[in-house]
Design a protein around this motif. Structure first.
Motif, PDB file in Angstrom:
ATOM      1  N   SER A  99       0.682  -1.172  -0.117  1.00 31.11           N
ATOM      2  CA  SER A  99       0.482   0.287  -0.129  1.00 31.11           C
ATOM      3  C   SER A  99       0.555   1.600   0.017  1.00 31.11           C
ATOM      4  N   GLU A 100       1.697   1.010   0.932  1.00 36.49           N
ATOM      5  CA  GLU A 100       3.221   2.397   0.686  1.00 36.49           C
ATOM      6  C   GLU A 100       3.777   1.935   0.193  1.00 36.49           C
ATOM      7  N   ALA A 101       4.880   3.035  -0.703  1.00 37.34           N
ATOM      8  CA  ALA A 101       6.474   2.633  -1.333  1.00 37.34           C
ATOM      9  C   ALA A 101       6.932   2.417   0.099  1.00 37.34           C
ATOM     10  N   ARG A 102       6.946   1.474   0.009  1.00 31.95           N
ATOM     11  CA  ARG A 102       8.694   1.613   1.093  1.00 31.95           C
ATOM     12  C   ARG A 102       9.597   0.703   0.356  1.00 31.95           C
ATOM     13  N   ILE A 103      10.564   1.331   0.630  1.00 26.58           N
ATOM     14  CA  ILE A 103      11.826   1.179   0.086  1.00 26.58           C
ATOM     15  C   ILE A 103      12.899   0.283   1.018  1.00 26.58           C
ATOM     16  N   GLY A 104      13.639  -0.968   0.973  1.00 18.41           N
ATOM     17  CA  GLY A 104      14.357  -1.692   1.372  1.00 18.41           C
ATOM     18  C   GLY A 104      15.509  -1.393   0.725  1.00 18.41           C
ATOM     19  N   ARG A 105      16.387  -2.683   1.171  1.00 21.72           N
ATOM     20  CA  ARG A 105      17.472  -2.830   0.111  1.00 21.72           C
ATOM     21  C   ARG A 105      18.058  -4.105   0.095  1.00 21.72           C
ATOM     22  N   ILE A 106      18.951  -4.948  -0.604  1.00 14.66           N
ATOM     23  CA  ILE A 106      19.033  -5.849  -0.730  1.00 14.66           C
ATOM     24  C   ILE A 106      20.134  -6.219  -0.295  1.00 14.66           C
ATOM     25  N   VAL A 107      20.496  -7.651   0.575  1.00 14.74           N
ATOM     26  CA  VAL A 107      20.268  -8.059   1.992  1.00 14.74           C
ATOM     27  C   VAL A 107      21.730  -8.550   2.344  1.00 14.74           C
ATOM     28  N   LYS A 108      22.001  -9.931   1.302  1.00 12.81           N
ATOM     29  CA  LYS A 108      22.588 -10.819   0.628  1.00 12.81           C
ATOM     30  C   LYS A 108      21.984 -11.580  -0.892  1.00 12.81           C
ATOM     31  N   GLN A 109      23.500 -12.015  -1.593  1.00 14.43           N
ATOM     32  CA  GLN A 109      23.372 -12.760  -2.828  1.00 14.43           C
ATOM     33  C   GLN A 109      23.390 -13.868  -2.410  1.00 14.43           C
ATOM     34  N   LEU A 110      22.687 -14.681  -3.233  1.00 12.27           N
ATOM     35  CA  LEU A 110      22.255 -16.395  -3.267  1.00 12.27           C
ATOM     36  C   LEU A 110      22.725 -16.999  -4.122  1.00 12.27           C
ATOM     37  N   GLY A 111      23.580 -17.525  -4.570  1.00  8.57           N
ATOM     38  CA  GLY A 111      23.985 -17.983  -5.514  1.00  8.57           C
ATOM     39  C   GLY A 111      24.836 -16.688  -6.690  1.00  8.57           C
ATOM     40  N   ASP A 112      24.611 -17.117  -7.801  1.00  8.41           N
ATOM     41  CA  ASP A 112      24.647 -16.511  -8.957  1.00  8.41           C
ATOM     42  C   ASP A 112      23.855 -15.457  -8.746  1.00  8.41           C
ATOM     43  N   ASP A 113      22.682 -15.677  -9.179  1.00  7.93           N
ATOM     44  CA  ASP A 113      21.594 -14.189  -9.189  1.00  7.93           C
ATOM     45  C   ASP A 113      19.848 -14.726  -8.428  1.00  7.93           C
ATOM     46  N   ARG A 114      20.428 -14.727  -7.268  1.00  7.14           N
ATOM     47  CA  ARG A 114      19.396 -14.739  -6.431  1.00  7.14           C
ATOM     48  C   ARG A 114      19.323 -13.837  -5.147  1.00  7.14           C
ATOM     49  N   TRP A 115      18.276 -12.826  -4.400  1.00  4.23           N
ATOM     50  CA  TRP A 115      18.987 -11.674  -4.012  1.00  4.23           C
ATOM     51  C   TRP A 115      17.929 -12.406  -2.677  1.00  4.23           C
ATOM     52  N   VAL A 116      18.487 -11.687  -1.484  1.00  4.63           N
ATOM     53  CA  VAL A 116      17.701 -11.253  -0.625  1.00  4.63           C
ATOM     54  C   VAL A 116      17.119  -9.783  -0.326  1.00  4.63           C
ATOM     55  N   VAL A 117      16.113  -9.497   0.129  1.00  2.56           N
ATOM     56  CA  VAL A 117      16.133  -8.189   0.508  1.00  2.56           C
ATOM     57  C   VAL A 117      15.620  -8.198   1.526  1.00  2.56           C
ATOM     58  N   ASN A 118      15.418  -7.246   2.647  1.00  2.00           N
ATOM     59  CA  ASN A 118      14.593  -6.829   3.611  1.00  2.00           C
ATOM     60  C   ASN A 118      13.545  -6.467   3.770  1.00  2.00           C
ATOM     61  N   LEU A 119      12.706  -6.955   3.118  1.00  2.55           N
ATOM     62  CA  LEU A 119      11.040  -6.513   2.907  1.00  2.55           C
ATOM     63  C   LEU A 119      10.688  -7.426   3.122  1.00  2.55           C
ATOM     64  N   GLY A 120       9.712  -7.557   3.744  1.00  2.00           N
ATOM     65  CA  GLY A 120       8.998  -9.132   3.571  1.00  2.00           C
ATOM     66  C   GLY A 120       7.402  -8.954   3.489  1.00  2.00           C
ATOM     67  N   VAL A 121       6.932 -10.018   4.236  1.00  2.00           N
ATOM     68  CA  VAL A 121       5.678  -9.919   4.645  1.00  2.00           C
ATOM     69  C   VAL A 121       4.904  -8.517   5.206  1.00  2.00           C
ATOM     70  N   GLU A 122       5.384  -8.800   6.001  1.00  2.00           N
ATOM     71  CA  GLU A 122       4.835  -7.536   6.696  1.00  2.00           C
ATOM     72  C   GLU A 122       4.929  -6.401   6.106  1.00  2.00           C
ATOM     73  N   ALA A 123       5.862  -5.979   5.316  1.00  2.00           N
ATOM     74  CA  ALA A 123       5.596  -4.704   4.186  1.00  2.00           C
ATOM     75  C   ALA A 123       5.113  -5.026   3.162  1.00  2.00           C
ATOM     76  N   GLY A 124       3.956  -6.340   2.714  1.00  2.00           N
ATOM     77  CA  GLY A 124       2.755  -6.356   2.215  1.00  2.00           C
ATOM     78  C   GLY A 124       3.252  -7.621   0.610  1.00  2.00           C
ATOM     79  N   LEU A 125       4.410  -7.477   0.948  1.00  2.00           N
ATOM     80  CA  LEU A 125       4.939  -8.381  -0.241  1.00  2.00           C
ATOM     81  C   LEU A 125       4.527  -9.700  -0.535  1.00  2.00           C
TER      82      LEU A 125
END
Length: 115
Positions: free
Chosen positions: A2-28
């Motif tokens: 609902s609101e434009a929350r800005i997060g960050r990439i916090v970890k790279q998994l393998g070649d092209d998978r990324w962990v971001v610090n936004l999740g279900v609590e942020a509406g994802l």
């Protein structure tokens, strides 16, 4: 989201998978599209002088593969599995279906937000 929350990439998994610090609590949720960007110069309206925000340099797009309460795993949009489309939708598509290569590689620390 609902609101434009800005997060960050916090970890790279393998070649092209990324962990971001936004999740279900942020509406994802799985399947949501994220834009990866670098903030640029602040822009002001030339007539009013009102600040409009920072121009974003888009580095790419990710699709959420799995969302947890406070983080999510995402893959590049071109690697995400698309739902099957009916033939008429495929024929009506005027694009080539290919995206241009990323101008800059993604990295830990890049900004992300839902599209």
């Amino acid at each position: 989201m609902s609101e434009a929350r800005i997060g960050r990439i916090v970890k790279q998994l393998g070649d092209d998978r990324w962990v971001v610090n936004l999740g279900v609590e942020a509406g994802l949720k799985a399947g949501d599209r994220l834009v990866v960007f670098e903030p640029g110069d602040e822009i002001n309206d030339p007539e009013t002088g009102e600040p409009l925000g920072a121009l974003e340099e888009v580095k790419g797009h990710l699709v959420v593969e799995h969302a947890q309460p406070r983080m999510a795993v995402a893959v590049p949009e071109e690697a995400a599995v698309e739902a099957p489309r009916v033939l008429s939708a495929v024929l009506a598509d005027t694009g080539t279906g290919r995206r241009p290569p990323r101008a800059k590689p993604l990295r830990v620390g890049d900004h992300v937000r839902a599209c």
